[in-house]
Design a protein around this motif. Sequence first.
Motif, PDB file in Angstrom:
ATOM      1  N   ALA A  28       0.824  -1.216   0.000  1.00 14.20           N
ATOM      2  CA  ALA A  28       0.000   0.000   0.000  1.00 14.20           C
ATOM      3  C   ALA A  28       0.854   1.261   0.000  1.00 14.20           C
ATOM      4  CB  ALA A  28      -0.942  -0.012   1.203  1.00 14.20           C
ATOM      5  N   TYR A  29       1.981   1.217   0.720  1.00 13.77           N
ATOM      6  CA  TYR A  29       2.854   2.399   0.765  1.00 13.77           C
ATOM      7  C   TYR A  29       3.431   2.679  -0.623  1.00 13.77           C
ATOM      8  CZ  TYR A  29       5.929   5.868   2.862  1.00 13.77           C
ATOM      9  OH  TYR A  29       6.549   7.053   3.202  1.00 13.77           O
ATOM     10  N   ALA A  30       3.845   1.627  -1.303  1.00 17.06           N
ATOM     11  CA  ALA A  30       4.342   1.808  -2.671  1.00 17.06           C
ATOM     12  C   ALA A  30       3.235   2.315  -3.587  1.00 17.06           C
ATOM     13  CB  ALA A  30       4.916   0.489  -3.194  1.00 17.06           C
ATOM     14  N   ARG A  31       2.045   1.765  -3.451  1.00 13.74           N
ATOM     15  CA  ARG A  31       0.926   2.196  -4.305  1.00 13.74           C
ATOM     16  C   ARG A  31       0.552   3.648  -4.013  1.00 13.74           C
ATOM     17  NH1 ARG A  31       2.560  -1.172  -6.638  1.00 13.74           N
ATOM     18  NH2 ARG A  31       1.767  -3.230  -7.224  1.00 13.74           N
ATOM     19  N   HIS A  32       0.608   4.047  -2.757  1.00 15.93           N
ATOM     20  CA  HIS A  32       0.252   5.411  -2.373  1.00 15.93           C
ATOM     21  C   HIS A  32       1.126   6.438  -3.100  1.00 15.93           C
ATOM     22  CE1 HIS A  32      -1.156   8.601   0.432  1.00 15.93           C
ATOM     23  NE2 HIS A  32       0.091   9.047   0.348  1.00 15.93           N
ATOM     24  N   PHE A  33       2.399   6.108  -3.262  1.00 10.34           N
ATOM     25  CA  PHE A  33       3.331   7.053  -3.875  1.00 10.34           C
ATOM     26  C   PHE A  33       3.641   6.727  -5.332  1.00 10.34           C
ATOM     27  CE2 PHE A  33       4.228   7.668   0.650  1.00 10.34           C
ATOM     28  CZ  PHE A  33       4.228   9.054   0.726  1.00 10.34           C
ATOM     29  N   GLY A  34       2.913   5.767  -5.912  1.00  9.61           N
ATOM     30  CA  GLY A  34       3.208   5.388  -7.285  1.00  9.61           C
ATOM     31  C   GLY A  34       4.583   4.766  -7.409  1.00  9.61           C
ATOM     32  N   GLY A  35       5.016   4.069  -6.347  1.00  8.96           N
ATOM     33  CA  GLY A  35       6.346   3.479  -6.319  1.00  8.96           C
ATOM     34  C   GLY A  35       6.357   2.035  -6.772  1.00  8.96           C
ATOM     35  N   GLN A 285      -9.256   3.061  -1.547  1.00  7.11           N
ATOM     36  CA  GLN A 285      -9.283   4.054  -0.477  1.00  7.11           C
ATOM     37  C   GLN A 285      -8.094   3.871   0.461  1.00  7.11           C
ATOM     38  OE1 GLN A 285     -13.320   2.969   0.761  1.00  7.11           O
ATOM     39  NE2 GLN A 285     -13.909   5.125   0.551  1.00  7.11           N
ATOM     40  N   PHE A 286      -7.802   2.621   0.800  1.00  9.84           N
ATOM     41  CA  PHE A 286      -6.703   2.345   1.719  1.00  9.84           C
ATOM     42  C   PHE A 286      -5.378   2.867   1.165  1.00  9.84           C
ATOM     43  CE2 PHE A 286      -3.512  -0.900   3.285  1.00  9.84           C
ATOM     44  CZ  PHE A 286      -3.381  -0.338   4.542  1.00  9.84           C
ATOM     45  N   CYS A 287      -5.108   2.588  -0.098  1.00  8.86           N
ATOM     46  CA  CYS A 287      -3.851   3.058  -0.701  1.00  8.86           C
ATOM     47  C   CYS A 287      -3.799   4.589  -0.738  1.00  8.86           C
ATOM     48  CB  CYS A 287      -3.694   2.486  -2.109  1.00  8.86           C
ATOM     49  SG  CYS A 287      -3.366   0.706  -2.131  1.00  8.86           S
ATOM     50  N   ALA A 288      -4.941   5.224  -0.951  1.00 12.41           N
ATOM     51  CA  ALA A 288      -4.978   6.687  -0.967  1.00 12.41           C
ATOM     52  C   ALA A 288      -4.731   7.260   0.422  1.00 12.41           C
ATOM     53  CB  ALA A 288      -6.319   7.166  -1.517  1.00 12.41           C
ATOM     54  N   TRP A 289      -5.202   6.572   1.451  1.00  9.84           N
ATOM     55  CA  TRP A 289      -5.083   7.069   2.824  1.00  9.84           C
ATOM     56  C   TRP A 289      -3.787   6.660   3.510  1.00  9.84           C
ATOM     57  CZ3 TRP A 289     -10.503   4.872   4.485  1.00  9.84           C
ATOM     58  CH2 TRP A 289     -11.517   5.696   3.956  1.00  9.84           C
ATOM     59  N   PHE A 290      -3.200   5.546   3.106  1.00  8.77           N
ATOM     60  CA  PHE A 290      -2.173   4.904   3.926  1.00  8.77           C
ATOM     61  C   PHE A 290      -0.920   5.765   4.059  1.00  8.77           C
ATOM     62  CE2 PHE A 290       1.384   1.940   4.656  1.00  8.77           C
ATOM     63  CZ  PHE A 290       0.942   1.396   5.858  1.00  8.77           C
ATOM     64  N   ASP A 291      -0.487   5.909   5.282  1.00  8.90           N
ATOM     65  CA  ASP A 291       0.797   6.540   5.557  1.00  8.90           C
ATOM     66  C   ASP A 291       1.402   5.848   6.775  1.00  8.90           C
ATOM     67  OD1 ASP A 291      -0.373   7.586   7.913  1.00  8.90           O
ATOM     68  OD2 ASP A 291      -0.946   9.430   6.889  1.00  8.90           O
ATOM     69  N   LEU A 292       2.645   6.162   7.053  1.00  9.73           N
ATOM     70  CA  LEU A 292       3.337   5.520   8.162  1.00  9.73           C
ATOM     71  C   LEU A 292       3.115   6.233   9.482  1.00  9.73           C
ATOM     72  CD1 LEU A 292       6.702   4.707   6.341  1.00  9.73           C
ATOM     73  CD2 LEU A 292       4.652   3.283   6.542  1.00  9.73           C
ATOM     74  N   ASP A 293       2.532   7.446   9.419  1.00  5.90           N
ATOM     75  CA  ASP A 293       2.331   8.231  10.635  1.00  5.90           C
ATOM     76  C   ASP A 293       1.241   7.646  11.529  1.00  5.90           C
ATOM     77  OD1 ASP A 293       4.243  10.012   9.759  1.00  5.90           O
ATOM     78  OD2 ASP A 293       2.786  11.330   8.784  1.00  5.90           O
ATOM     79  N   HIS A 294       0.337   6.861  10.936  1.00  5.87           N
ATOM     80  CA  HIS A 294      -0.787   6.351  11.715  1.00  5.87           C
ATOM     81  C   HIS A 294      -0.656   4.857  12.028  1.00  5.87           C
ATOM     82  CE1 HIS A 294      -2.442  10.161  10.200  1.00  5.87           C
ATOM     83  NE2 HIS A 294      -3.165  10.134  11.300  1.00  5.87           N
ATOM     84  N   LEU A 295       0.565   4.343  11.927  1.00  2.18           N
ATOM     85  CA  LEU A 295       0.817   2.980  12.382  1.00  2.18           C
ATOM     86  C   LEU A 295       0.925   2.986  13.903  1.00  2.18           C
ATOM     87  CD1 LEU A 295       3.449   1.769   9.769  1.00  2.18           C
ATOM     88  CD2 LEU A 295       1.084   1.014   9.981  1.00  2.18           C
ATOM     89  N   SER A 296       0.282   2.017  14.522  1.00  2.00           N
ATOM     90  CA  SER A 296       0.231   1.976  15.981  1.00  2.00           C
ATOM     91  C   SER A 296       1.542   1.460  16.567  1.00  2.00           C
ATOM     92  CB  SER A 296      -0.920   1.071  16.435  1.00  2.00           C
ATOM     93  OG  SER A 296      -0.900   0.892  17.832  1.00  2.00           O
TER      94      SER A 296
END
Length: 463
Positions: A28-35, A285-296
């Motif tokens: 998801a992180y790669a997809r979020h940034f087009g990586g 939606q998940f890929c659009a929202w996903f970031d590392l700041d909200h990992l628990s």
Amino acid sequence: MIVRTRFAPSPTGYLHLGGARTALFSWAYARHFGGTFILRIEDTDLERSTPEAVEAILQGMSWLGLSHDEGPFYQMQRMDRYREVVAQMLAAGTAYHCYSSPEEVEAMRERQRAAGEKPRYDGTWRPEAGKILPAIPADRKPVVRFRNPADGDVSWDDVVKGTITIANREMDDLVIARPDGTPTYNFCVVIDDWDMQITHVIRGDDHVNNTPRQINILKALGATLPLYGHVPMILGADGEKLSKRHGAVSVMDYPAQGYLPEAMLNYLARLGWSHGDDEVFSMEQFCAWFDLDHLSKSPAQFNPEKLAWLNNHYIKQADNDRLAGLVKPLMEKDGANFTNAPDLQAVIGLMKERVNTTNELADAAMLFYRTPNPAADLLAQHLNELSRPALQDYAARCQAVEWKKDALSALLKEMLAAHKLKMPQMAMPLRLLLTGQLQTPSIDAVIELFGRDTVLARLTKYL
């Protein structure tokens, strides 16, 4: 920076839920940034790695729909590259040959334990200025050890846990190649991440202790460090580490139990990550929202009931044709007779609201595809002097009624009024005679799906 992430499982068993979550977050992180998302199989553990485990990992990734952009790469196919770097490090003095036998290393550790010290390799063969090394033992092949910095600290800003600092004196000189020349896990990981230009390493926090060693090797090679994020483990409902005793932990157990991949992905996404109060969302939606700041920073707790609730949601949303393809083989194994039977997709449309898995859906749908065999005691209870005349009248009127749910419902209400009965007094025996059971969806919907010929044949058999 072009984001490049990787999922790098060891093929020593199935793809478990923790690994699947790591793969999902990295993907998801790669997809979020087009990586780029890379799949790498770390198969250097020859005693435990198996082709079957590799296939199980690939099947699990495929079922989840976590497609990789590069790979799969296999470490056993990169041995020449690892040996090349080992040779370069020996030449540069960042690695050295160690001739201490396993027995000698264990003996030094025993002495350290007895002295209350941390057990570690004592550097017998580590070259130092002015140091005279022991005589090389005859007929003993050496391991290669990394020359870990003796002083200072290794520190990194973990994107999940924050800054982590480890003193170099806490780490001994890691073996990076065995006596037969085979490189070790921590070394292969470093070279792979370097060669594949990995920018973000997202993995379980059981790897935290490996990270300072890997950072030191990368620094010795002059490589750019990736960003590291160590995700806390998944616990069972009892607060213990998730294991087989908590039920299915292999990803591929879940399709066999009737779960849909979109439900599993949605559930795994919420184990250790959040987006406000959102519970149900698509992977887009998940890929659009996903970031590392909200990992628990805290361990996630696996809740089978929550997964079942999500699966129910996605079953209700799923196309009936797709669900039919999933349940029909199960029903055929259970002896379903599809000859002159209701349309399976229509049956699924009626039954899917009330089930949590496709296995439950297959079981529920069977009432339309097997010959009913009502229990004698239930027949005696529900087919009595009050219901029998009403059912006979109903069967006669069914000969000409329009075979639509509304018309069938209206006819049933007419019979209730004419015979002064309440709904259960007719609906229960109807269910029993048509399906052999007392619990079904709305009786008029069931009657419509069975069709006129089947309904009349089953009613007249007992009336």
